[in-house]
Write a protein that holds these residues in place. Structure first.
Motif, PDB file in Angstrom:
ATOM      1  N   THR A  62       0.829  -1.204   0.000  1.00  0.00           N
ATOM      2  CA  THR A  62       0.000   0.000   0.000  1.00  0.00           C
ATOM      3  C   THR A  62       0.866   1.259   0.000  1.00  0.00           C
ATOM      4  N   VAL A  63       1.863   1.304   0.888  1.00  0.00           N
ATOM      5  CA  VAL A  63       2.724   2.486   0.981  1.00  0.00           C
ATOM      6  C   VAL A  63       3.576   2.636  -0.273  1.00  0.00           C
ATOM      7  N   ALA A  64       4.157   1.526  -0.766  1.00  0.00           N
ATOM      8  CA  ALA A  64       5.040   1.605  -1.929  1.00  0.00           C
ATOM      9  C   ALA A  64       4.277   2.019  -3.187  1.00  0.00           C
ATOM     10  N   ALA A  67      -3.737   2.470  -4.903  1.00  0.00           N
ATOM     11  CA  ALA A  67      -2.721   1.828  -4.062  1.00  0.00           C
ATOM     12  C   ALA A  67      -3.340   1.111  -2.869  1.00  0.00           C
ATOM     13  N   ALA A 123       1.532   3.755  -3.230  1.00  0.00           N
ATOM     14  CA  ALA A 123       1.142   5.157  -3.056  1.00  0.00           C
ATOM     15  C   ALA A 123       2.306   6.088  -3.377  1.00  0.00           C
ATOM     16  N   LEU A 124       3.518   5.712  -2.987  1.00  0.00           N
ATOM     17  CA  LEU A 124       4.692   6.529  -3.303  1.00  0.00           C
ATOM     18  C   LEU A 124       4.952   6.574  -4.802  1.00  0.00           C
ATOM     19  N   VAL A 125       4.654   5.491  -5.500  1.00  0.00           N
ATOM     20  CA  VAL A 125       4.793   5.478  -6.956  1.00  0.00           C
ATOM     21  C   VAL A 125       3.779   6.406  -7.608  1.00  0.00           C
ATOM     22  N   GLY A 126       2.640   6.621  -6.924  1.00  0.00           N
ATOM     23  CA  GLY A 126       1.614   7.504  -7.458  1.00  0.00           C
ATOM     24  C   GLY A 126       0.387   6.806  -7.981  1.00  0.00           C
ATOM     25  N   VAL A 177       8.144  -2.402  -7.584  1.00  0.00           N
ATOM     26  CA  VAL A 177       7.585  -2.526  -6.234  1.00  0.00           C
ATOM     27  C   VAL A 177       7.266  -3.984  -5.919  1.00  0.00           C
TER      28      VAL A 177
END
Length: 364
Positions: free
Chosen positions: A224-226, A235, A228-231, A280
């Motif tokens: 989820t975090v990774a 996510a 979301a960081l990718v955009g 990811v």
């Protein structure tokens, strides 16, 4: 030549095993929801016992445990169904545009080698239109006709959805009594060894369940975090689903990867965005395989990765998707049995008796 008492006893147990195997083979479609209910009952029994220790009535604790499980499953479905329903219509709109870009890149490149190569975008657009819209009635008719092939298929679906939690509830209500009744059928001379085997099995399965929950939670947060960081806009649902779906080894990761790549392709429409999402999942798979699973799960049950793959294929072949779900815990139980058989073999006369080989003397 008359048979000895040991031979008669062995034949009797072999006959009982054959009869049980035949009954299980004949009643497999009917027994599936009961088998799943037993697995759920075993997994939820510690929670019911903890609630009962806090003076919660057993009937209420069993109901709360089953309700909590159903809510978790429903939450997972609510996470993944909107993703699918949102992404599928976008296929018809955006895939042809992506194919046009592919043609603009691949056609000149192939022309340098004297090859005429291009994708028929019109044909793909027509196929997607037929697939996504305008044929809902045909899909429904095919689904209903497939369910009408036999009563066993429909009974399995209805049983898994409705009968399984009901059976699990009644099993939780009377779990301790059922276990004691089953143990009372064991011959007294075997009760000590069987109880030791059950205790070891229970410890291994308990460690497996706790380790699996830890792996699922850590991976759900990571993906989820990774993502979301990718955009990636989706996510949260895709990351949580991937983390929870790793309960089914390889298959859960594969489904999550396909969903994430599809979402990245439709959202970013660039190779870079798709590669970032793939990276990811690559990092997640490496972390899971080299650290999380060996530390939190593999060391607890002692299964080699090759044994895990074989167990998935074997149980999947024998029991279908249900077999894939129970492959690892069932393999953990078999591992305990194999350890005990090996210990008996190493300490048996078959292994210990006989002439010992002398180093440097090949004749012995």
């Amino acid at each position: 030549m008359p048979l000895t008492s040991n031979q008669i006893r062995a034949l009797l147990w072999a006959s009982i095993a054959v009869v049980i195997w035949l009954l299980l083979s004949l009643l497999a479609p009917v027994l599936t929801p009961f088998l799943l209910a037993a697995v759920l009952g075993y997994a939820l029994h510690p929670l019911v016992e903890r609630l009962h220790a806090r003076r919660v009535p057993r009937w209420l604790g069993a109901g709360l445990a089953i309700t909590l499980l159903m809510l978790v499953l429903m939450a997972v479905m609510l996470l993944i169904v909107p993703v699918i329903t949102k992404q599928v219509p976008l296929l018809r709109e955006q895939v042809p545009e992506l194919l046009n870009r592919l043609n603009a890149w691949i056609t000149p490149l192939a022309g340098r080698f004297g090859v005429s190569l291009s994708v028929d975008v019109g044909l793909v657009r027509e196929w997607l239109t037929r697939l996504v819209s305008g044929h809902e009635s045909e899909i429904l008719e095919r689904l209903l006709s497939s369910l009408r092939i036999g009563g066993s298929a429909l009974a399995a679906v209805v049983g898994n959805l409705f009968l399984m939690p009901i059976v699990a509830y009644y099993l939780l209500l009377d779990w301790d009594n059922l276990v004691e009744r089953a143990k009372s059928l064991i011959p007294p001379r075997w009760q000590a060894s069987v109880q030791s085997f059950l205790d070891e099995t229970d410890a291994v399965l308990g460690q497996y369940l706790r380790g699996q929950l830890l792996v699922m939670g850590v991976l759900a947060v990571f993906y989820t975090v990774a993502l979301a960081l990718v955009g990636l806009n989706l996510a949260l649902p895709i990351g949580v689903f991937t983390g929870l779906a790793v309960f089914v080894p390889y298959l859960g990761f594969g489904v999550g990867l396909v969903l994430a790549l599809l979402a990245a392709l439709l959202e970013f429409q660039t190779i870079t965005g798709v590669l970032l999402v793939a990276a990811v999942y690559g990092v997640g798979q490496v972390v899971e395989s080299l650290y999380l699973t060996p530390r939190l799960l593999g060391e607890r049950i002692g299964l080699h990765p090759i044994a895990v793959i074989f167990a998935l294929l074997a149980f999947g072949h024998l029991l279908g998707f249900v077999g894939v779900l129970i492959a690892l815990p069932a393999s953990a139980v078999l591992l305990v049995a194999i350890r005990r058989l090996r210990e008996r073999y190493v300490n048996s006369a078959l292994y210990l008796d006989g002439p010992r080989a002398v180093p440097g003397n090949p004749e012995q």
